[in-house]
Design a protein around this motif. Structure first.
Motif, PDB file in Angstrom:
ATOM      1  N   SER A 280     -12.427  16.229   3.522  1.00  0.00           N
ATOM      2  CA  SER A 280     -13.042  17.030   2.471  1.00  0.00           C
ATOM      3  C   SER A 280     -11.980  17.550   1.509  1.00  0.00           C
ATOM      4  O   SER A 280     -10.808  17.687   1.869  1.00  0.00           O
ATOM      5  N   ARG A 281     -12.408  17.881   0.284  1.00  0.00           N
ATOM      6  CA  ARG A 281     -11.478  18.497  -0.664  1.00  0.00           C
ATOM      7  C   ARG A 281     -10.955  19.832  -0.121  1.00  0.00           C
ATOM      8  O   ARG A 281      -9.868  20.273  -0.491  1.00  0.00           O
ATOM      9  N   ALA A 282     -11.741  20.476   0.754  1.00  0.00           N
ATOM     10  CA  ALA A 282     -11.331  21.769   1.308  1.00  0.00           C
ATOM     11  C   ALA A 282     -10.290  21.623   2.411  1.00  0.00           C
ATOM     12  O   ALA A 282      -9.648  22.603   2.794  1.00  0.00           O
ATOM     13  N   ASP A 283     -10.096  20.414   2.927  1.00  0.00           N
ATOM     14  CA  ASP A 283      -9.133  20.212   4.008  1.00  0.00           C
ATOM     15  C   ASP A 283      -7.706  20.348   3.486  1.00  0.00           C
ATOM     16  O   ASP A 283      -7.387  19.910   2.379  1.00  0.00           O
ATOM     17  N   SER A 284      -6.843  20.924   4.282  1.00  0.00           N
ATOM     18  CA  SER A 284      -5.442  21.094   3.896  1.00  0.00           C
ATOM     19  C   SER A 284      -4.709  19.761   3.959  1.00  0.00           C
ATOM     20  O   SER A 284      -5.170  18.794   4.585  1.00  0.00           O
ATOM     21  N   SER A 285      -3.539  19.712   3.330  1.00  0.00           N
ATOM     22  CA  SER A 285      -2.727  18.495   3.407  1.00  0.00           C
ATOM     23  C   SER A 285      -2.278  18.245   4.844  1.00  0.00           C
ATOM     24  O   SER A 285      -2.150  17.096   5.274  1.00  0.00           O
ATOM     25  N   GLU A 286      -2.089  19.323   5.639  1.00  0.00           N
ATOM     26  CA  GLU A 286      -1.731  19.162   7.042  1.00  0.00           C
ATOM     27  C   GLU A 286      -2.859  18.485   7.811  1.00  0.00           C
ATOM     28  O   GLU A 286      -2.619  17.583   8.614  1.00  0.00           O
ATOM     29  N   SER A 287      -4.090  18.911   7.550  1.00  0.00           N
ATOM     30  CA  SER A 287      -5.240  18.287   8.210  1.00  0.00           C
ATOM     31  C   SER A 287      -5.352  16.824   7.820  1.00  0.00           C
ATOM     32  O   SER A 287      -5.656  15.961   8.657  1.00  0.00           O
ATOM     33  N   LYS A 288      -5.120  16.527   6.547  1.00  0.00           N
ATOM     34  CA  LYS A 288      -5.148  15.124   6.099  1.00  0.00           C
ATOM     35  C   LYS A 288      -4.062  14.311   6.787  1.00  0.00           C
ATOM     36  O   LYS A 288      -4.264  13.142   7.127  1.00  0.00           O
ATOM     37  N   LEU A 289      -2.900  14.932   7.022  1.00  0.00           N
ATOM     38  CA  LEU A 289      -1.813  14.242   7.720  1.00  0.00           C
ATOM     39  C   LEU A 289      -2.214  13.918   9.157  1.00  0.00           C
ATOM     40  O   LEU A 289      -2.012  12.799   9.640  1.00  0.00           O
ATOM     41  N   TYR A 290      -2.803  14.892   9.851  1.00  0.00           N
ATOM     42  CA  TYR A 290      -3.264  14.638  11.213  1.00  0.00           C
ATOM     43  C   TYR A 290      -4.345  13.556  11.226  1.00  0.00           C
ATOM     44  O   TYR A 290      -4.399  12.722  12.148  1.00  0.00           O
ATOM     45  N   SER A 291      -5.200  13.559  10.224  1.00  0.00           N
ATOM     46  CA  SER A 291      -6.245  12.542  10.137  1.00  0.00           C
ATOM     47  C   SER A 291      -5.640  11.164   9.931  1.00  0.00           C
ATOM     48  O   SER A 291      -6.107  10.169  10.510  1.00  0.00           O
ATOM     49  N   LEU A 292      -4.618  11.084   9.109  1.00  0.00           N
ATOM     50  CA  LEU A 292      -3.911   9.813   8.914  1.00  0.00           C
ATOM     51  C   LEU A 292      -3.311   9.325  10.234  1.00  0.00           C
ATOM     52  O   LEU A 292      -3.420   8.145  10.579  1.00  0.00           O
ATOM     53  N   ALA A 293      -2.671  10.240  10.952  1.00  0.00           N
ATOM     54  CA  ALA A 293      -2.060   9.859  12.232  1.00  0.00           C
ATOM     55  C   ALA A 293      -3.129   9.379  13.213  1.00  0.00           C
ATOM     56  O   ALA A 293      -2.930   8.384  13.928  1.00  0.00           O
ATOM     57  N   LEU A 294      -4.273  10.062  13.246  1.00  0.00           N
ATOM     58  CA  LEU A 294      -5.359   9.670  14.134  1.00  0.00           C
ATOM     59  C   LEU A 294      -5.882   8.285  13.753  1.00  0.00           C
ATOM     60  O   LEU A 294      -6.168   7.450  14.637  1.00  0.00           O
ATOM     61  N   ALA A 295      -6.007   8.033  12.450  1.00  0.00           N
ATOM     62  CA  ALA A 295      -6.470   6.722  11.985  1.00  0.00           C
ATOM     63  C   ALA A 295      -5.505   5.614  12.398  1.00  0.00           C
ATOM     64  O   ALA A 295      -5.912   4.538  12.854  1.00  0.00           O
ATOM     65  N   ILE A 296      -4.226   5.887  12.256  1.00  0.00           N
ATOM     66  CA  ILE A 296      -3.220   4.876  12.608  1.00  0.00           C
ATOM     67  C   ILE A 296      -3.258   4.595  14.113  1.00  0.00           C
ATOM     68  O   ILE A 296      -3.207   3.442  14.542  1.00  0.00           O
ATOM     69  N   CYS A 297      -3.369   5.648  14.906  1.00  0.00           N
ATOM     70  CA  CYS A 297      -3.439   5.466  16.365  1.00  0.00           C
ATOM     71  C   CYS A 297      -4.695   4.700  16.780  1.00  0.00           C
ATOM     72  O   CYS A 297      -4.641   3.819  17.651  1.00  0.00           O
ATOM     73  N   SER A 298      -5.824   5.030  16.169  1.00  0.00           N
ATOM     74  CA  SER A 298      -7.098   4.419  16.581  1.00  0.00           C
ATOM     75  C   SER A 298      -7.326   3.062  15.964  1.00  0.00           C
ATOM     76  O   SER A 298      -8.293   2.384  16.307  1.00  0.00           O
ATOM     77  N   ALA A 299      -6.431   2.632  15.069  1.00  0.00           N
ATOM     78  CA  ALA A 299      -6.566   1.307  14.460  1.00  0.00           C
ATOM     79  C   ALA A 299      -6.100   0.202  15.397  1.00  0.00           C
ATOM     80  O   ALA A 299      -6.388  -0.980  15.172  1.00  0.00           O
ATOM     81  N   LEU A 300      -5.410   0.568  16.455  1.00  0.00           N
ATOM     82  CA  LEU A 300      -4.858  -0.445  17.369  1.00  0.00           C
ATOM     83  C   LEU A 300      -5.942  -1.153  18.159  1.00  0.00           C
ATOM     84  O   LEU A 300      -6.955  -0.567  18.482  1.00  0.00           O
TER      85      LEU A 300
END
Length: 300
Positions: A280-300
């Motif tokens: 969401s636009r309301a999410d912090s850049s830190e939350s977006k970073l964690y989301s990116l990391a989760l996406a990378i991990c779950s892409a395997l």
């Protein structure tokens, strides 16, 4: 276990690339900057090149010449979504991220029959929380996609969450279908579905997890509450995954954890050919970073 472990795990994934649709967004670019600094992934940024570069110069100037950043100039948000999805569909990228674009536009591209990321499964939101004072990560699903899922959809939502849990090291996650009470009540649909999901798990229809429900929230996450109610199960008080009965419950619980408990969170959309970071636009850049990391991990 903390969300930092996701960052550590994601850095060990080789050759991860994230396609960002409509990348002209300050918070998104800040998250991208944090991600490349920690060597999480390479990025393909789709959007108006001038707009993206202008924002970069203002907020993250080092990204303009960074070797892990490629800007793909496109004419519109719709084109950015389509080209980003195509990059994932053709394995040019391993995950998709929403930028400054309406959710409906990017999901339309994701579900495109010709070049999209359909699998035939339900798409569902999977959020991973680090709650202060809590000794483990807590997974919540579905707080954003499915309004009032059927039993069949809940089964698929459960399997999506289990897959994400296993990707971050929870080999046999304990899943609690949440209801207002911990007994089956024919007048309460959530309890009937929870009992059915428990039986489906017992018969091997829901795999790689342990399911027990219905459970109320307190006796799903608190051993003390479970003992007080006299509940004995492998899940009660130890749930890794909280499966909510509808979007209202999930949305309220999600925001309660963030705003009342100051929890940290990363989230993805699961069930497509590749994970989608749909913050969401309301999410912090830190939350977006964690989301990116989760996406990378779950892409395997």
């Amino acid at each position: 276990m903390k969300l930092q472990s996701l960052l550590d795990q994601a850095t060990r994934v080789s050759e991860a690339t994230v396609a960002v649709a409509a990348a002209a967004d300050k918070e998104v670019l800040e998250a991208v900057s944090m991600a490349v600094e920690q060597k999480l992934a390479k990025f393909l940024l789709f959007g108006h090149k001038d707009e993206v570069e202008t924002l970069m110069k203002e907020h993250v100037p080092h990204l303009i010449t960074h070797e892990d950043i490629t800007i793909k100039d496109v004419s519109s948000a719709k084109a950015a979504a389509e080209e980003a999805v195509k990059a994932v569909a053709t394995n040019e990228a391993t995950a998709l991220m929403k930028g400054n674009i309406a959710t409906a536009v990017i999901l339309k591209a994701v579900l495109n029959k010709e070049f999209g990321l359909r699998t035939g499964n339900v798409l569902s939101h999977v959020a991973v929380f680090e709650v202060p004072g809590f000794d483990r990560l807590t997974i919540l699903t579905d707080a954003a996609m499915n309004i009032h899922p059927t039993l069949e959809q809940k089964a698929q939502i459960s399997q999506n969450a289990v897959k994400v849990a296993r990707s971050i090291g929870i080999d046999q996650p304990k899943l609690a279908p949440i209801a207002a009470v911990e007994v089956v009540n024919p007048a309460m649909e959530a309890t009937l579905d929870a009992a059915a999901l428990t039986q489906m798990n017992a018969r091997g229809q829901l795999k790689d997890c342990i399911v027990d429900g219905p459970l109320a929230l307190d006796n799903a996450i608190s051993m003390q509450a479970a003992r007080h109610k006299g509940i004995q199960s492998e899940v009660a008080g130890q749930a890794d995954i909280l499966l909510v009965p509808n979007i209202e419950t999930g949305n309220a619980l999600y925001k309660s954890l963030v705003y009342f408990a100051n929890a940290k969170v990363g989230a993805v959309i699961a069930g497509a050919k590749a994970p989608i970071v749909l913050t969401s636009r309301a999410d912090s850049s830190e939350s977006k970073l964690y989301s990116l990391a989760l996406a990378i991990c779950s892409a395997l």
